[in-house]
Every structure is written in C-alpha cells, then in structure tokens.
Design a protein around this motif. Structure first.
Motif, PDB file in Angstrom:
ATOM      1  N   GLU A  98      -5.392   1.750   8.048  1.00 40.74           N
ATOM      2  CA  GLU A  98      -4.909   0.601   7.671  1.00 40.74           C
ATOM      3  C   GLU A  98      -3.079   0.591   7.649  1.00 40.74           C
ATOM      4  OE1 GLU A  98      -6.589  -1.676   4.239  1.00 40.74           O
ATOM      5  OE2 GLU A  98      -8.349  -0.277   4.412  1.00 40.74           O
ATOM      6  N   GLU A 149      -2.767  -0.898  -2.598  1.00 39.88           N
ATOM      7  CA  GLU A 149      -3.891   0.012  -2.273  1.00 39.88           C
ATOM      8  C   GLU A 149      -3.217   1.442  -2.353  1.00 39.88           C
ATOM      9  OE1 GLU A 149      -7.458  -0.150   0.277  1.00 39.88           O
ATOM     10  OE2 GLU A 149      -6.214  -1.725   1.411  1.00 39.88           O
ATOM     11  N   LEU A 152     -10.822   7.879  -4.879  1.00 32.02           N
ATOM     12  CA  LEU A 152     -10.721   7.303  -3.525  1.00 32.02           C
ATOM     13  C   LEU A 152     -10.823   8.144  -2.440  1.00 32.02           C
ATOM     14  CD1 LEU A 152      -7.084   5.889  -4.697  1.00 32.02           C
ATOM     15  CD2 LEU A 152      -8.961   4.602  -4.680  1.00 32.02           C
ATOM     16  N   ARG A 153     -10.984   7.396  -1.248  1.00 35.08           N
ATOM     17  CA  ARG A 153     -11.320   8.218  -0.046  1.00 35.08           C
ATOM     18  C   ARG A 153      -9.823   9.036   0.439  1.00 35.08           C
ATOM     19  NH1 ARG A 153     -12.708   6.751   6.087  1.00 35.08           N
ATOM     20  NH2 ARG A 153     -12.037   8.595   6.892  1.00 35.08           N
ATOM     21  N   CYS A 154     -10.037  10.312   0.809  1.00 37.64           N
ATOM     22  CA  CYS A 154      -8.709  11.101   1.048  1.00 37.64           C
ATOM     23  C   CYS A 154      -8.682  11.362   2.543  1.00 37.64           C
ATOM     24  CB  CYS A 154      -8.783  12.383   0.130  1.00 37.64           C
ATOM     25  SG  CYS A 154      -7.184  13.130   0.271  1.00 37.64           S
ATOM     26  N   TYR A 155      -7.490  11.321   3.094  1.00 34.35           N
ATOM     27  CA  TYR A 155      -7.468  11.336   4.635  1.00 34.35           C
ATOM     28  C   TYR A 155      -6.457  12.620   4.762  1.00 34.35           C
ATOM     29  CZ  TYR A 155      -8.521   6.765   4.779  1.00 34.35           C
ATOM     30  OH  TYR A 155      -9.067   5.263   4.311  1.00 34.35           O
ATOM     31  N   ALA A 195       0.709   5.569   0.359  1.00 33.00           N
ATOM     32  CA  ALA A 195       0.074   7.068   0.697  1.00 33.00           C
ATOM     33  C   ALA A 195       0.737   8.121  -0.151  1.00 33.00           C
ATOM     34  CB  ALA A 195       0.359   7.181   2.425  1.00 33.00           C
ATOM     35  N   PHE A 247      -3.596   5.436  -0.718  1.00 31.80           N
ATOM     36  CA  PHE A 247      -4.436   6.142   0.109  1.00 31.80           C
ATOM     37  C   PHE A 247      -3.844   7.640  -0.133  1.00 31.80           C
ATOM     38  CE2 PHE A 247      -3.295   2.340   2.542  1.00 31.80           C
ATOM     39  CZ  PHE A 247      -4.611   1.802   2.846  1.00 31.80           C
ATOM     40  N   VAL A 288       0.478   1.048   6.161  1.00 34.35           N
ATOM     41  CA  VAL A 288       0.953   1.768   4.960  1.00 34.35           C
ATOM     42  C   VAL A 288       2.432   1.249   4.738  1.00 34.35           C
ATOM     43  CG1 VAL A 288       1.332   3.871   3.667  1.00 34.35           C
ATOM     44  CG2 VAL A 288      -0.659   3.805   5.156  1.00 34.35           C
ATOM     45  N   SER A 299       0.824  -1.312   0.028  1.00 37.31           N
ATOM     46  CA  SER A 299      -0.082  -0.196   0.061  1.00 37.31           C
ATOM     47  C   SER A 299       0.710   1.267   0.130  1.00 37.31           C
ATOM     48  CB  SER A 299      -0.877   0.044   1.267  1.00 37.31           C
ATOM     49  OG  SER A 299      -0.160  -0.182   2.367  1.00 37.31           O
ATOM     50  N   ILE A 353      -4.906   7.359   8.394  1.00 38.03           N
ATOM     51  CA  ILE A 353      -5.165   6.131   7.501  1.00 38.03           C
ATOM     52  C   ILE A 353      -5.451   4.894   8.477  1.00 38.03           C
ATOM     53  CG2 ILE A 353      -4.386   4.574   5.639  1.00 38.03           C
ATOM     54  CD1 ILE A 353      -2.660   6.982   4.680  1.00 38.03           C
TER      55      ILE A 353
END
Lengths: 721, 721
Positions: free
Chosen positions: B70, B45, B59-62, B19, B47, B72, B17, B68
């Motif tokens: 999950e 994934e 995508l969902r943005c943080y 970010a 992020f 990373v 994943s 996040i």
C-alpha cells in the motif's frame, strides 16, 4: 549599654510553662496558638489568662497573669493592641523573663503605635524581659517541640541544624514549606516582627552559640544593631557557621543631601553589601536563591577549591550548563589527559569527552559505564567539586534513580570532593523524594542557574574564611597627633578649602601635589617658577567648592605670561560666579603627570559610620558609577578586593602597552585614608579626593584635589555607631 | 535553491500510514516507538519492516519497505547507523515523502558519520524526502494523536497552541514534563536532531503557518539557515506569533583572526543577540526562563503598556517584589490619588497604601476587602498590568484559593488589563492545581524573578511589534556609483591606508576630516597652513595599520616649526618600527575638536554577513567592551536602540554641563555606513572607524581615522549569506 541578657534566650525557646494572655476559645488566634502547641507536642504547662473565663481549652483560666500560682517561664500576648501594655505590666510584675507579643498596630502602623511600642520597649528593658515582637508570628524550637506560634504550621518540620530568623511571618511560612519540600532539618524558626526588644542580631547571636545550629538564615529589612551584628558575624565566621541574609528593601530610594560627590554615588543599600562582604555574611537577593543557598550550605562539605566537573545526560544540556556556568562565573576546567584516556576506554566513541561530560547512560541503563564516568570525575585531580544531574523530575517513581541517589550519597561520603546533585526541575518533586532527602544528606539543588549562584556564594564564603585566617591585618598604622588635627579642623569653616583639606590628608602621610597660595599675579609667577612649569592655577574660596563649574581652574600653564593672564581670568570668573564669595587668592600647583586617576571618598552612614569608596576617575565614575564601597576600618585585603571589583580594574593594571599603575601606593593611601576616616568620624561629614593621580609602578601617587566638609555638632546625632 | 517543499510537512505530521524500519519485538527502541504510537492513539496504519520476520507487534512484517503493497506516507528508521542509507534508499524507491531517522552516529559523532550524513542529505534532497533527524527522538502532532517518537512520553500532553522545536530530545522531554505540570496545550513536539534535511527554520515556518499554533518555542545550538530563519521571523512578527528561542552554546569560544578592533570585540554569540533583537525574536538564556516565558506568552493578553500594579500578602513580600522589579527593570508606579482614597476607605488604617499593595486579607479571609483591593487596582488608570500572588504553594487542598483563582480568571476576562497570577513557589504544585491550570487560561508564573523576566520579555516583544509597524524604514538611501567604488577597492592592497579607507567612506557621503598627503616636511608645512593650525601628522604606509603603536602620529601641532620637527620624527619612528614598510609620506590632517568620540565598526559573520558595532571611543570600548551590535541593514530604530543600549549613553546626551552631542549626525553616518557594508559585503572584510569625532548638537561629526581591509577572493567562501 550591656545587653548581654538579650542573647540569653533559653527561657524564650525552652520554657517549662507558658501563659497565653488573651486565651479564648472563641478567638481564632487563641485556637491556632493552642493547637500549634499541642499538636507540635509541647510538654510544659499552659496557663490560659482571660479576665472573664474560668476555663479555656480544657485548662483552668486565670483572670490575670499574676493570679497564676506557679512559676511562669514565658508568655504569649495575643490581646488587642490597646491592652498590650497592661498585659505586659502584669508579666513584669509576675517576673516572667520572656515572651511573644503577637498583637499588631505598633511602630509598623502609625505614630500612636510607635509611642506604644516605645513604652513596651521601656518596660521590657527595665524588667529585662526578652520579648519577641510585637507584630509577629512568634517562635518555635523544633528540637524541643516548643511552638509559641500563630498561623505557622511547624508539625511537618524536621529537627536539624538550620536556624531561621525572619522579620516576616508570611515569608517564614513559605520557607518552612520549602524546608518540608527539601527535607531540611531546622533548629529554630523565629518570626521577629518589629524587634522592639530582641533584635535580629540577638537571635543570631543565640543561634550561633547554639550547638545544634550550624547555619543561620535571616530575612530582614535592615539591621537595627550594627555593632552587635558585626560582633555576631565575627564569631559566626570563627565557628564557620554561615549567616545567609536576604536583606530586602534595597530599592528604597534613600534621599540624601550631600555636597561631596561620594554621597550621591553611594546608595542606601550599598552599605549592606559592603558590610556583608567585609564580614563573610552571605547575601542573597530573593527567596528562591535563599532556599538553594541554605540547602547547599546546610549539606555542604568544604570544597578544596572552585573547579567544577559536571555530568549531564545530553550534549545540549552540557552546552546549557556551560553557558550558565559562564554567566555566573563558575570554573569548568578541561579534564586532565589521564581522565580523558580513562573515559575513552569505557565511553561510546560517538561521544566527546569534555567538561561538562555528556553521559546519557543513566537513561540507557548502562550502569557500569555511568558509574565509571562518575568515578573518573571523582578521581580527576584538577576538580574540587563534582556536579551531576539525576534524570529528575519524573512523573513516576523510579527505583533506579532512587538507588542512584543513595549510591551517590555513599560516594559523596568517601570522596574528598564536594559532590552536588542537581535536578533540572521547576516542576514538582514527589513525596518519596522528600523522604529520601530527609534521610540522606547530600546537597540537592534545583535549576542550574539558582544552583550555580548558590555554589558561587559557597566559594566566596570559603574565600573569605581562608582570607580571614591568612590575615586579620588592619593595614597601615599612622602615628598622628590627633589633638593637632582636631584643632586644625576646628579652626576651619564647615566646607574646607582644597588647601585646608590637603593639610588634613598630609597629617596622615597622604602625598599631595606641591602647591602655594598666591594673592597676586606676580606672586603666582614666582611660585610657578619655584614649582617648575607646567603648573595649575585654581581659585581658593571656602564658598566655591566646585571650582571647575565656576571656570576658576586652568591646567597646563607653561610660562609666566600665561600665569599672569590666567590669574586675572580666574579671579574674574570666580567673582562672576559668586560675587559674595570670600576669595583667598589663587592656588599655584604642580601639574602631576599621571596617566590614571582614581577617586577616593568618604560619606557617613547613619548606622554604620564612615563608608569609603574607591573608583576610577572620569567617566567611569561619572557615567557608569563604577565604584567599590566598604565600611571603615579597611584591611589590606578589603582594598585589594575593592580594586578587583572595579569594572575598569584593567586600567590600573595597564592596557594597550601602558605600564601598570603604582597600585601599592594606592593601597597605602587608601589604608591611611581609612584610619583618617575612623579617627575623625565625629568631625568630618564627607571627603572627596578627586582625583588622586597615579604614576606608573614605583613612582607613587599624589592627591591633586580634595574636598572635605566638617560634621558640625548639630548634625552629629544622625551618624553612628 | 527552492526549498519550499521543506516547509510542507503535512505528511510528516499527519501521515495516514507509517512504516517502521527495523521493527523487532526484541528491540527496546521498536517497542518504545510502537507503544508510543498505540498508546497515544495513532489512527493510521503501521507497517513493520524487518528482513527476517513475518510478524511483529501483532502486525504483518515486510522484509523491505518496497514490499509493502500500500501507499506509505511516512517512515521511521531505527536501524544501526550503517544500515540507514540502504533503508533510506528503499524509502526513496517507495516514494515515501517524509520520515524520521532516529539512528545516531552521524555528523555529531565522527568524520565518517559526517560523510554518511552528507550522503543521506543528498538522497533526501534528490527525492524531496522530508527527514527529521538523524540522531533525534522524532515528532508528535498532539492534536492529531500522531507520535513518531522514541523515548518521549506524550500521552499526558494536552492539545493546544504551543509548538516546540528542540534540537535536544532530552530537553524536549523535560519541557513536555513542564507542559504537563503547568497545564499547557501543545500543538507539536519536535526533536529535530542533526537537521540533515529539515532545519529548525523549516519547522518554525510550518508552525507559524499552522493555524492551531500561536507560540513557537525553539531550543537550538545555532540557526543553520539564516535567510530562511529571518523570513520566518518576519512572518511570525506579522502574525504576532512569538518565536521564543533558547540558543545554547553561547560560551563557545570563537577563535577569530582579525586585524580590525571590531573583530576582537564581537563574540561568536553576539550575532544571535543582534539578529533576534532586530527581528522581534524573544531570547531566553535557560530552560527555566524558557518555561515561564512560554507560559506567559501562551496565556497572554496584549498589555497597553508596561506599568505593573501588584498585590502581595505581606509588607516584607512587597519589599521583596519591589527589589526584584527594580533589578529586572519593571515599572511599579505610585498608585493614583483616586485609587489610594478608594483603598483607604476599605483597608485597615494599620496598612500603608502603596504599590506593591500589602493586602493580607486573603489569609485572614476578609474576602470583601481583598476583592475591593483587586477591583481598585484593575480600575487604576495608570496601570496596564495587575499581578497578584495567591497564597500558594500550600500543603493541603484549599477550596478558597481555588475559588479565588477561578474568580480571577473571570476578572481577567473582563478587564482590559493583563492580569497575572504569581506563586512564590519552588515547591511542588498538587495535582488539582494542574487540573485548574489546564481548564482556565490565565498566566500563572512561578517565582518573582523568573516571572518578572518573562514579563520584561513580553514588554520588549510588544515594543518591537509596535515599532515595527510604526516604521519599516530602512534608513538613508545614498546614491552611489558602485562600479566606481568597487574599481577603487580593486586598485588598493589588502589593508587600505587610512586615506584610501576614507575615500571609500566619502563615496557614501560620510564626512571625514580634511587632509592631504605630504611627501616632504616643507610640503607638510604648506598643507598645514592651508588647513589651519592646529593639525595632526600621521604616517601613511599600507604596512603600518596601527600608527599609534608605531609612534608615528602627532596631534595638536600648532606651528610651522613643530610640523617640520614632527615630520622628521614620524618618518624616523616609522622606519624603526618596520624598516621594510613602503612609506607613502605623512598625512597632514585638520585637528577635529569634538568632545566625544565613537567607534563604528564592521566585521563579517560567516553566517549572517556584515555585523555593525557602535561604541563609545576610549576606555569604554577598550576596557569595558561597551558596544552595541546589529546585522546590516540597519533601520533608524535599530541605530536608536543601539545608542540606548550603550552603558555610557549619557555621555552623548551630555552630562556635567556639556551640551548634547550631535546624535542626528551619528545616526545618519551609521545608516550610510550600513548601506556601505551591505553594498560591499563581498569586497570588504572589516572596518574600524575609530574615532568618529562628534561635535555638539547641530555641528556634525567627522571621521578622524579609519582602517579597512579587503575581502580577497580566496577567503570569501567563509562569509555568508
């Protein structure tokens, strides 16, 4: 021999009618030739000739060329080798003034082939037929759509100002492919093959005279006609039409018997380097450099000087460019303060303002900043040339880059500077780029190293052009009683003694060390006292050319007793070395105190005549073969260039606190030597002045030792021109 | 410092994943990064992180990376410079083990940027975060379809065995374009930027360990981590995974204050040449040579030797090939009689049978003859490599040439020889050729000169590989009382006198000329008698390092009277030269009679430690800078290679009737010197042994003069490692 007719190649390159001898639809050669003519758009008449056919390629076919009822301007002979002479005799009978012989198997192949070729030459010389070939692909006149050609596809070649004369048809093909790829315009493409009649020099002469041709590119294994070639080179330089020559075969080992050292130092290819340098001929060493060099010369503008400013799109690339420029010897000066200030106002503060200039904005699309960078460099007053790398190659068409290129073409027209576009590309250019390059003339060079080498050649070329105008001074002119000198030479043996050699030099006003021959130890003492100690003793014998090896030389002798002892030992050693040698006595010589030695030599080249070398004595010549070579006669500029070429040049200028050597004296001596070599080129085979001892500036130079051998009549036929 | 974690780059190159910090659809950077990931087929994934958005790129943005929910594995930071530290702190808090910082404006830009970068390094070192960048384009793992990349299009790049580590993203892009053009398979593409945390050496270590990577190509402006780099080079050599390095910035002028001559002779780039030679690293000097060299190494077969047989389609081209091979130093041996006989049976009698072999039949479509030519060269027992030029480039697809290529691939698999295909092409390759090159692995080199340079590198590489195995002998091992030596050094001043320097040499068993210090003329006479005439007198003063320039040396003194006179004059000149100098007296020294001199020197490189030079004394060093350089410690092979490298090597072998010099003695002395330099690298700044006088073979060598300066504690921090 008047061969002016050989450069009059109008009918060869623009015939109103052509006879194809050996025409047959069943021959792939014939088919290729006919289709080349037709597809290229030849507008004249074609007469097929074949003994057994009435028709070929939809045209009436004649049994012999003499059967053609009309005037024929040119022929193409494409018959088997053994039928070529008969075919040519027919052409002579028909008074055809020019043609191409494609057939192979002549001098390149075998001794029989050589005999046939000589016969062919003889027929052509008698009938004044301009023959291209044999063993060639033929010729094309791109402007006039004339192609008398086998196997070379010229349909894609655009008309323009580059004339190509290639010994090899295969390499001509590759170059024409590059012409297509790079958008070149070509005036003539010539595959000249064995040059049985028309030589490279004649084609070059024709092209230099041709108003459409501005650059002549030549590939040759050797120039057959030195005098003609030099005359062409001189007029090419006058007209500023560069001759760019790829001379191959330089690795051929020239086997040469030479007594003098000079002969062993000079390689068989060296003479070409010398001649080309002396005549402003641009030499390249492979086909890839040939292509970049032709590109630059064909699309050049004359730069005011050699100072390059460069714009590249990344810092690392700027570093790479600086490295390669340093390797090749291209000057990248610091930018002037004014330019730096101007750039600081527009550029990101994260970027340093240097040369090469890192300007990534052509990637980030900040056009305004990027244009300001170009404008600043084009205005910088310490630059003569501006180079710029476009973001090429790319995989996809990019209108931005295309527009940038067109903008640059316009900028290049407005500025006094030479503007060059570079591409960091060994990879492929797309078709739309070829189109652009054909439409817009601006030098576009591939790869920095090749590009910078081409630029270096351009700068050397203009240095030559400018120098040539500044002075065509042949140097010193010495009044010599040539009859007396030749008489002297005839009274000597094949190998002159040191003293005899120096007598010849002295006639040309070349200063030599004071010396007298002694025939007894007591006489030697007397002479030594008269000359003043310290002195040198050397054996004198026509049979002992290399006196040091015979241990028959003593230097630095400082008193009478030493003279007596050394006299005896030298005589003894000489007799031990060669008991049969005729010994004249011992030479007593002043000991010249100079800190630096040079060697000046002459060897005869069978084509180009006397070649003169200059080198620094001792290990630099012995081990590193650090010499400069030119062909006589030399100008003052030649000699100065020779001195600069020496790796050890610094030694003459003075280093580690030594005063500079008397360079003016050396130049004067080399110029006198050049006249000697030219005056006596039929009489002297080789000369070594080794060493010439040079004193410090203003105190002159003196020849300490010299070896000459005569050119006796039986070997004279090997020397020319 | 244990930095083993820095070469463990699994999560950087294969994160499950990622970010993206600074994700925003309105930013062209974000868009490029996301589209690279998606189009390249990243399967993990993603992020997006942005303080003000809920969604980006579908995508969902943080708001922060710590939000996040999950795990990373990696991050990409693409925020403005001044937000990078905060972003990185978030990544540390989230325990993300690896990531790329694309943002620029750090050490490359300004002093403030340097401060920020140091802070960044500190955070990463503490949290053990493997960071690529800042100021970079990022990384791609081609096999696993991972692209954490800005602005580099890797979609067209095939997976394979070439790993690329480039400091410059722009030049990496160009190289990936070449990869596409030449059908290369790539394992990783890395743009490493400023190397704030992970250095070129770490990436190289990772790639050398990676089983899919077989060739590592590096572009760098300088190696940051010498010890690590050398360790990687050693394991790369063991695994026969070549490191091919384009080190740029070699033209940077290194400004260096040095008292000893050695320091002024060694350029700042020289050390890289030395280190690379000593460790089998293949150095290239421009991107074009880089590309051909990678091509050859990636598709190579190990040749048994360096003897090349070549087939070309025209006689002129054979000449051109021979010329270029001679320039580059590639051996084209004569064909064996057996092969010539075999070829004579099939070839046209018009063609001569030589190497390169003129075989025009691939143009004339006489396949049988052409195949027989290839087979004959592949069977010739004095050839190790067979090169062949295909009739490329062409303008149109030609199935014959394609089939020929496929046949050659098969032949290349069957033969023990290395078969290389050449193309005489600066012009473009068509798409179907790229396809072929991707499918079939056989080295395919563009242009003879670049191709032969690549071949030369391959041959040097295997010479190194073989040599390395034959002996890893570190040379001589001298038993030295190091405590005593260091004590001696501490008792001396900054600049040692000649006698003090020689004392240190003597501790290592390096032979020195016999000598004693005299403090009066009479004492000098006594010593001279004891040593035996002739002798040398030299001033001894710690303030007069260059005695000759002070006119305080006399050589060849042959009797008592001369000793007395010279003693006085030397004292006088020394005082005139430097009236404040402390004068210890006059050194009386045996006059060593050797015909040849060498200089052996040491200077410290701030990164690589003691660099040792070897050169031939006198003008070869003074004017031509003819020296060979290596980094201590030296092996016997290093010293032998150094001797061969010297342009004047022939002087040691003996020429013009001189006997060979005692080369074994020189090798022994240089190896002892190497140990001295390594033992005392923290104590001695520079050494000149100038000259070491060499006697003829078997009679040894002796140091005549030596200059050493101490490395005092205050300047020691400039020296490493």
């Amino acid at each position: 021999m008047n061969d002016e007719w050989k450069a009059d190649l109008q009918t060869l390159f623009n015939p109103r009618s052509v006879a194809l001898i050996g025409a047959s639809e069943s021959s792939s050669r014939s088919r290729a030739i006919i289709s080349n003519m037709r597809e290229f758009g030849y507008r004249g008449e074609i007469f097929p000739v074949h003994p057994k056919r009435d028709e070929a390629f939809g045209l009436r076919c004649y049994p012999r060329v003499t059967d053609i009822p009309e005037v024929v301007d040119a022929f193409i002979i494409a018959v088997p080798r053994d039928q070529v002479i008969v075919a040519l005799e027919g052409c002579a009978e028909k008074s055809i003034p020019a043609g191409v012989i494609i057939s192979a198997g002549f001098a390149e192949a075998s001794p029989e082939g050589k005999v046939l070729q000589d016969r062919l030459t003889q027929i052509a010389e008698t009938a004044k037929i301009r023959i291209c070939g044999p063993n060639c692909y033929g010729i094309a006149n791109i402007h006039e759509r004339v192609a008398l050609l086998l196997g070379t596809d010229v349909r894609h070649v655009q008309p323009g100002k580059i004339g190509l004369v290639f010994q090899s048809g295969g390499l001509l093909n590759l170059t024409l492919l590059a012409a297509w790829d790079r958008g070149w315009g070509v005036s003539h493409a010539i595959s000249c093959g064995n040059e049985a009649v028309i030589h490279v020099a004649h084609y070059a002469e024709y092209l230099v005279r041709d108003s459409r041709t501005q650059v002549v590119g030549i590939l040759t294994e050797g120039i057959k006609d030195p005098e003609k070639f030099l005359a062409v080179a001189r007029s090419a330089a006058e007209l500023e039409k560069p001759l760019i020559v790829l001379k191959i075969g330089k690795s051929e080992k020239g086997v040469k018997a030479a007594q003098a050292h000079t002969g062993t130092l000079v390689g068989s290819d060296t003479v070409y380097d010398a001649v080309f340098k002396q005549h402003g001929v641009v030499r390249v060493h492979d086909l890839d450099d040939f292509i970049e060099t032709v590109e630059l010369f064909a699309k050049r503008k004359r730069p005011r000087g050699g100072r390059l400013g460069f714009i590249a799109p990344s810092g690392a690339e700027c570093g790479l460019i600086a490295d390669i420029a340093t390797d090749i010897g291209i000057d990248l000066p610091e930018l002037p303060a004014k330019t730096v200030d101007r750039l600081k106002k527009v550029q990101s503060p994260f970027l340093s303002i240097r040369n090469p200039l890192n300007a990534p904005e052509q990637y980030t699309r900040k056009e305004k900043i990027f244009n300001a960078c170009i404008a600043a460099l084009l205005d910088a007053d310490n630059l003569d040339i501006v180079g710029l790398r476009l973001p090429l190659p790319r995989m996809r068409e990019d209108r931005d880059v295309v527009n940038r290129f067109v903008d640059l073409v316009q900028a290049g027209k407005k500025t006094e500077k030479l503007l060059i576009v570079f591409s960091r590309a060994s990879v492929s250019l797309p078709e739309y780029w070829r189109q652009l390059l054909r439409e817009h003339e601006i030098p576009f060079l591939l790869e920095y190293r090749k590009g910078f080498k081409a630029l270096k050649s351009l700068l050397s070329y203009y240095r030559f052009i400018d120098r040539d105008r500044a002075s065509c001074d042949a140097g010193v002119r010495v009044d010599v009683n040539l009859g007396k000198v030749k008489g002297l030479l005839q009274s000597f043996g094949r190998t002159l003694t040191e003293r005899q050699s120096k007598q010849i030099l002295a006639e040309y006003g070349i200063p030599i060390a004071r010396e007298t021959l002694a025939t007894s130890a007591e006489e030697a003492v007397e002479i030594a006292r008269r000359i003043g100690y310290p002195v040198v003793l050397k054996i004198e014998s026509p049979e002992i050319a290399h006196k040091t090896e015979a241990r028959a030389v003593e230097i630095g002798i400082s008193n009478d007793a030493e003279v007596r002892a050394d006299y005896g030992r030298i005589m003894e050693n000489a007799r031990a070395h060669n008991s049969a040698a005729q010994i004249n006595g011992v030479l007593v010589q002043e000991m010249v105190r100079g800190a630096r030695e040079v060697i000046i030599g002459m060897t005869q080249d069978s084509q180009w005549g006397p070649m003169i070398i200059l080198g620094l004595g001792g290990i630099l010549v012995e081990v590193l073969k650090d010499i400069a070579t030119r062909v006589a006669p030399l100008t003052r500029f030649d000699v100065e260039e020779m001195m600069h070429e020496l790796k050890g040049a610094k030694i003459l200028e003075g280093f580690r606190g030594q005063p500079p050597a008397d360079i003016a004296a050396v130049i004067d001596i080399v110029l006198r030597f050049s006249q000697l070599c030219l005056d006596l080129k039929a009489d002297i085979a080789e000369i070594d002045i080794n060493p010439l001892m040079i004193c410090e500036n203003g105190k002159g130079a003196k020849v300490v030792d010299c070896l000459m051998t005569r050119l006796l009549p039986e070997s004279r036929h090997n020397i020319g021109p």
